[in-house]
Design a protein around this motif. Structure first.
Motif, short mmCIF file in Angstrom:
data_model
loop_
_atom_site.label_atom_id
_atom_site.label_comp_id
_atom_site.label_asym_id
_atom_site.label_seq_id
_atom_site.Cartn_x
_atom_site.Cartn_y
_atom_site.Cartn_z
N UNK A 102 15.09 -13.31 29.68
CA UNK A 102 15.58 -12.63 28.47
C UNK A 102 15.05 -13.37 27.24
N UNK A 103 14.79 -12.61 26.18
CA UNK A 103 14.22 -13.24 24.99
C UNK A 103 14.42 -12.35 23.77
N UNK A 104 14.08 -12.96 22.61
CA UNK A 104 14.10 -12.25 21.32
C UNK A 104 12.73 -12.44 20.68
N UNK A 105 12.14 -11.36 20.18
CA UNK A 105 10.81 -11.41 19.59
C UNK A 105 10.76 -10.57 18.33
N UNK A 106 9.83 -10.93 17.47
CA UNK A 106 9.62 -10.16 16.24
C UNK A 106 8.64 -9.04 16.51
N UNK A 110 11.17 -4.63 13.45
CA UNK A 110 12.28 -5.53 13.21
C UNK A 110 12.29 -6.63 14.25
N UNK A 111 13.49 -6.95 14.71
CA UNK A 111 13.65 -8.01 15.72
C UNK A 111 14.00 -7.35 17.06
N UNK A 112 13.19 -7.63 18.06
CA UNK A 112 13.33 -7.01 19.39
C UNK A 112 14.13 -7.93 20.31
N UNK A 113 15.20 -7.38 20.90
CA UNK A 113 16.06 -8.14 21.81
C UNK A 113 15.93 -7.51 23.21
N UNK A 114 15.47 -8.28 24.19
CA UNK A 114 15.30 -7.78 25.56
C UNK A 114 16.11 -8.69 26.50
N UNK A 115 16.81 -8.04 27.45
CA UNK A 115 17.67 -8.77 28.39
C UNK A 115 17.31 -8.32 29.80
N UNK A 116 17.03 -9.27 30.65
CA UNK A 116 16.71 -8.97 32.05
C UNK A 116 17.99 -8.80 32.85
N UNK A 117 18.06 -7.71 33.66
CA UNK A 117 19.24 -7.43 34.50
C UNK A 117 18.79 -7.52 35.96
N UNK A 119 19.77 -8.14 40.18
CA UNK A 119 20.82 -7.78 41.14
C UNK A 119 20.73 -6.35 41.64
N UNK A 120 19.85 -5.54 41.03
CA UNK A 120 19.68 -4.19 41.53
C UNK A 120 18.84 -4.24 42.83
N UNK A 121 19.14 -3.33 43.72
CA UNK A 121 18.41 -3.35 44.99
C UNK A 121 16.92 -3.06 44.83
N UNK A 122 16.58 -2.27 43.80
CA UNK A 122 15.19 -1.87 43.63
C UNK A 122 14.40 -2.82 42.72
N UNK A 123 15.04 -3.88 42.17
CA UNK A 123 14.30 -4.82 41.35
C UNK A 123 15.05 -5.18 40.05
N UNK A 124 14.29 -5.70 39.09
CA UNK A 124 14.87 -6.17 37.82
C UNK A 124 14.74 -5.08 36.75
N UNK A 125 15.87 -4.74 36.13
CA UNK A 125 15.87 -3.79 35.01
C UNK A 125 15.87 -4.58 33.70
N UNK A 126 15.46 -3.89 32.62
CA UNK A 126 15.37 -4.53 31.31
C UNK A 126 16.10 -3.66 30.28
N UNK A 127 16.99 -4.32 29.53
CA UNK A 127 17.66 -3.64 28.41
C UNK A 127 16.97 -4.09 27.12
N UNK A 128 16.56 -3.11 26.33
CA UNK A 128 15.84 -3.40 25.08
C UNK A 128 16.54 -2.72 23.91
N UNK A 129 16.71 -3.49 22.83
CA UNK A 129 17.19 -2.93 21.57
C UNK A 129 16.44 -3.59 20.42
N UNK A 130 16.33 -2.87 19.32
CA UNK A 130 15.61 -3.36 18.15
C UNK A 130 16.56 -3.40 16.96
N UNK A 131 16.64 -4.57 16.29
CA UNK A 131 17.44 -4.71 15.07
C UNK A 131 16.54 -4.37 13.89
N UNK A 132 16.78 -3.26 13.17
CA UNK A 132 15.92 -2.89 12.03
C UNK A 132 15.99 -3.95 10.92
N UNK A 133 14.95 -3.98 10.13
CA UNK A 133 14.90 -4.97 9.05
C UNK A 133 16.00 -4.72 8.03
N UNK A 134 16.43 -3.49 7.88
CA UNK A 134 17.53 -3.20 6.96
C UNK A 134 18.80 -3.90 7.39
#
Length: 425
Positions: A102-106, A110-117, A119-134
């Protein structure tokens, strides 16, 4: 001085506030960005349990609801390549998170936040959200405005305080300057009220002591001059008796008249030394035509005895000048006395009184040997005299706003020009 102290206080205040407010403004911006990032990270982490266990339909519904509530795009990248929520391409950060980090990148948005999930049987899922500059800068502009207004207010408060402090310094200094000028104008009763810092109070006390000491010294000097003048009365009395005992009535009358004039001069000197005010009356004046005419008539008797021809040219009076009749008479006597003392018998001289450019000009010219350089210097003479005659005339000229000029005559003699200013209103 008051303005310079205020400018110094303003400069110091601006430097201090700049050193304090600029880092504070940067800190405010950093805190606002971190706060938005933490909020976005918390929202994304709230999906971790659901993404790790729920079916895709449930995950899609929850992601869309979270995106609507937070105002940020939210995407879930499943191991099979399915994208739930906001449809965006995979970014390098998503690819890195798919490996379990998991990491945070510019990014450009804006600022990109990605989190590795995991435990799923089919592999690793990724949650991504972006914090706008506003959202990263939300409230920063208002905070900066408040800080700027606070800085301006502090500078103004500093200027007010500096002005009050400067006033407590400038007022005593101004009073010291005013009293110094009054003392320079011979107002010896002027005194300073000690005020301000200890150093200024000490200076005020020293100035008051100096003024008092000057008064004492002048009083002692006037008394000494008066005593010295009074001692002349005894030889004058003896001289009067000798004159009255002469057999020739003309000689006795002439000498008695001369003694009377000398006695009047001594009496005037005593009165001047004891009772004359230490301040000069700026309105004092006299008629130069009358005084010069009277003194030339007095000296004409001696000129006749020594074979001197006197040429008198007086402009029609009255010719008011800014000096008393006693002082002008003393100046004229000094100039004419120099002619008799420093030229041989029989040397003619000219006395001319004219009105030129608002001033009265008295010219005394003779056909003698001339005058040595540096003659106008008090107490110094190269001819054996006291060296005070021309100095007396020079001081009378300056007292009226004029000046004394010396030059050689066309026939080799000396020309003394005494310029006298008008009486002061």
């Amino acid at each position: 001085m008051r303005g310079r102290l205020a400018l110094l206080a303003a400069a110091v205040s601006v430097l201090v506030l700049t050193a304090f407010l600029v880092p504070l403004a940067l800190l405010v911006r950093t805190v606002a960005a971190d706060r938005a990032t933490v909020r976005a990270t918390a929202d994304a982490q709230s999906l971790v349990p659901l993404v790790g266990t729920a079916d895709p339909a449930t995950v899609r519904l929850t992601v869309e609801q979270l995106a609507a509530d937070s105002g940020r795009p939210v995407s879930v990248f499943l191991p099979d390549g399915t994208v739930l929520g906001a449809s965006v391409p995979r970014t390098p950060a998503v690819a890195l998170a798919a490996r379990g980090q998991s990491l945070t990148a510019e990014s450009a948005d804006g600022r990109e936040v990605v989190i590795a999930v995991q435990g799923r049987p089919d592999g690793t899922a990724v949650i991504r959200t972006v914090v706008p500059r506003s959202q990263l800068t939300a409230g920063v502009a208002r905070a900066w405005l408040v800080l700027a207004l606070l800085g301006v207010l502090l500078v103004l408060v500093g200027l007010v305080v500096a002005d009050r402090l400067a006033r407590t310094l400038v007022r005593p200094i101004t009073e010291l300057s005013a009293v110094s000028h009054r003392l320079a104008n011979a107002e010896l009763d002027a005194r300073v009220t000690p005020a301000g810092p200890a150093e200024l109070r000490e200076v005020a006390g020293a100035l008051n002591h100096l003024a008092g000491r000057i008064q004492v010294l002048l009083r002692e000097e006037r008394e000494q001059v008066a005593d010295l003048s009074h001692r002349l009365r005894t030889p004058l009395t003896a001289l009067r008796l000798e004159a009255e005992s002469l057999r020739d009535p003309d000689d006795a009358a002439r000498l008695t008249t001369a003694v009377d004039g000398l006695e009047r001069a001594v009496t005037g000197l005593i009165q001047q030394a004891r009772w004359r005010s230490s301040t000069r009356d700026g309105r004092a004046g006299c008629d130069a035509a009358a005084v010069v005419g009277e003194r030339v008539a007095f000296w004409s008797v001696l000129a006749e005895d020594t074979g001197r021809r006197v040429a008198l040219d007086l402009a029609p009076g009255p010719l008011p000048v800014g000096v008393t009749d006693d002082e002008l008479a003393a100046a004229v006597d000094a100039l004419l006395g120099n002619v008799f003392a420093h030229t041989p018998d029989g040397t003619p001289f000219t006395v001319r009184l004219t009105h030129e450019a608002g001033q009265v000009a008295l010219t005394v010219a003779d056909s003698g040997p001339g005058m040595p350089a540096g003659a106008v210097r008090r107490g110094a003479s190269r001819t054996g005299s006291t060296g005070l005659g021309l100095d007396i005339a020079d001081r009378a000229a300056r007292a009226s706003g004029g000046r004394l000029e010396l030059r050689g005559g066309s026939d080799g003699g000396a020309v003394v020009l005494l310029r006298l200013g008008p009486p002061r209103p």
